[in-house]
Design an enzyme around this catalytic site. Structure first.
Site, PDB file in Angstrom:
ATOM      1  N   GLY A 109      51.708  -3.577 -10.663  1.00 45.44           N
ATOM      2  CA  GLY A 109      51.138  -3.648  -9.322  1.00 45.44           C
ATOM      3  C   GLY A 109      49.935  -4.586  -9.375  1.00 45.44           C
TER       4      GLY A 109
ATOM      5  CB  VAL B 291      55.803   5.105 -18.748  1.00 46.80           C
ATOM      6  CG1 VAL B 291      55.048   5.910 -19.789  1.00 46.80           C
ATOM      7  CG2 VAL B 291      55.858   3.636 -19.118  1.00 46.80           C
TER       8      VAL B 291
ATOM      9  CD  GLU C 124      46.731  -3.412   8.395  1.00 45.36           C
ATOM     10  OE1 GLU C 124      45.833  -4.254   8.377  1.00 45.36           O
ATOM     11  OE2 GLU C 124      47.570  -3.301   7.489  1.00 45.36           O
TER      12      GLU C 124
ATOM     13  CB  ALA D 186      44.875  -4.657  -3.412  1.00 41.18           C
TER      14      ALA D 186
END
Ligand SMILES: Cc1cc2nc3c(=O)[nH]c(=O)nc-3n(C[C@H](O)[C@H](O)[C@H](O)COP(=O)(O)OP(=O)(O)OC[C@H]3O[C@@H](n4cnc5c(N)ncnc54)[C@H](O)[C@@H]3O)c2cc1C
Length: 425
Positions: A24, A90, A181, A327
């Site tokens: 990511g 994982v 949004e 982010a």
């Protein structure tokens, strides 16, 4: 183990092995920043692509196709030496023995970066988890798109007015940036595009309802921008219900704590995020939302060769408040984690993390956005232009940038989104 021993892998003849879990925002940046380091790098992700999550809602409202906001990991790292990508989930990390389990095999590491991100937080509300749509992956966004468009198909042949209203009521839980949004873009899609595709439908049957438990939207934004966001949402005909806590959703009706019931076959849940389930299995100290407490250097306490970053990590700012799951946080932490691994490889002391807030930005549809950049708060068209430019710039791959730019320009001038496909799931 101390930092000196964490760096001793460098002394052996073989190249130390750095494993990064998650491609990511955090994992990708870490792996890029480790290019040329004296180490062998393995990047692992359960998908073979990186997703630009801030635009997932555009997939859900049929504005973009998944391939425009995702990019194959192997293509990104073409040519990077001592690099390997492994696709798989994982399932276990053994911190004491320094290995992890992937696809039934074992991968040993000298340094580990856990950037496995977060997952939707339903706060234990099982009925919402079962029946609501979430915007966390390409699959969930496509599922939401198919459902939204299907509601219009079904409504177009429904004679019963009450059932039609239930089909055409779209509820979004959570008045944070993602909820805002999504609500703004959905209201716009209905008014500008679907209204023309379904001329037989009466638009007064359509409701886009945004539920927010607090008395304001965009909790992390300054007061002025919260008010601007509310004005913009109302202008797009989004009904914002403040102080509304959802207590149940059975797929046909939303029940609020007040006892109010909203008949609706669509609930999009954007009300919370918690750390990836892998963090719960590490057996280390977790803070709020299951995030793993790390040192200021982003190292896991007692495991200096292990770094946790992004949504999975709990780090406080100078005022003692947890850093948001963004982010920008993940990418800045990735840069420091990569730099600190390089320091350890060279026997140097790792440095602490300090977040530099680049500002806030959210769009509420066409010509409408709110922004706080360099301390200045503003809204409307200028904020929207910055939002468009920044999101195109941040996408990976020139082709994606170009295609998204053309796509959005087409939508803007012709009031028509390109993809309104209902596909089989
Ligand atoms: C709809 C939406 C809108 C958003 N909008 C914004 C925005 O406008 N601005 C902003 O700054 N932030 C935004 N965010 C938040 C931002 O996307 C996250 O903060 C950011 O992605 C966190 O980065 P990360 O590297 O920690 O995790 P992620 O980017 O989520 O990456 C985690 C990766 O790990 C992989 N993974 C997970 N578990 C495993 C496993 N067990 N094995 C292998 N791989 C695994 C996943 O496949 C994923 O690729 C948004 C998020 C969402 C969902």
């Amino acid at each position: 183990m101390d930092n000196r021993r964490a760096g001793s892998a460098m002394l052996g003849k073989r190249l130390p092995h750095v494993v990064v879990v998650g491609a990511g925002f955090g994992g990708l940046e870490t792996a890029k920043r480790l290019a040329g380091a004296p180490a062998r790098l393995t990047l692992i992700d359960k998908h073979n692509y990186h997703v630009f999550q801030p635009l997932l809602y555009q997939v859900a409202i049929a504005g973009l196709v998944p391939s425009q906001i995702a990019y194959p990991v192997r293509t990104i790292f073409r040519g990077q030496k001592h690099f390997d990508f492994q696709m798989g989930e994982v399932s276990e990390v053994n911190l004491a023995e320094r290995y992890l389990r992937l696809n039934g095999s074992v991968i040993a590491y000298d340094y580990l970066v856990l950037a496995a991100g977060g997952r939707t937080n339903f706060f234990g509300l099982a009925s919402a988890e079962q029946n609501a749509f979430e915007l966390k992956s390409v699959e969930t966004a496509v599922a939401a798109r198919n459902h939204l468009l299907r509601m219009f198909e079904v409504a177009s042949r429904e004679a019963d007015a009450e059932k039609r209203r239930e089909l055409l009521t779209f509820v979004i839980a959570g008045g944070g940036p993602t909820g805002v949004e999504t609500a703004g873009a959905l209201a716009e899609l209905i008014r500008l595009v679907l209204a023309r595709d379904y001329p037989q439908l009466d638009l007064s049957d359509v409701r886009v309802v945004l539920l927010e438990a607090a008395d304001h939207v965009m909790g992390s934004y300054p007061q002025g921008l919260r008010e601007a966001t509310l004005r913009l949402l109302r202008r797009k005909n989004v009904e914002v219900l403040f102080g509304s806590r959802l207590t149940d959703y059975n797929g046909r009706q939303v029940t609020l704590a007040s006892g109010e019931i909203i008949p609706s076959q669509t609930l999009i849940w954007t009300a919370g995020v918690r750390a990836n389930a892998l963090m719960d299995r590490l057996g280390v100290e977790q803070a709020s939302m299951g995030r793993v407490r790390v040192e200021s250097t982003l190292q896991l306490p007692g495991h200096p060769g292990v770094f946790v970053i992004g949504d999975a990590a709990y780090v406080e700012d100078d005022q003692g408040a947890p850093l948001p799951m963004l982010a920008t946080v993940a990418q800045q932490q990735a840069r420091l984690a990569a730099a600190n691994i390089r320091r350890l490889l060279h026997g140097d002391v790792p440095r602490p993390f300090r977040y530099r807030d680049p500002g806030l930005l959210a769009t509420i549809g066409r010509n409408a956005a709110v922004a706080r950049i360099w301390g200045l708060s503003f809204s409307g068209f200028p904020a929207w232009v910055i939002w468009v430019a920044l999101h195109i710039f941040r996408l990976i791959g020139f082709r994606n940038r170009l295609v998204v730019l053309i796509n959005w320009a087409w939508d803007y001038f012709f009031y028509d989104t390109q993809v309104r496909l209902i596909t089989r799931e």
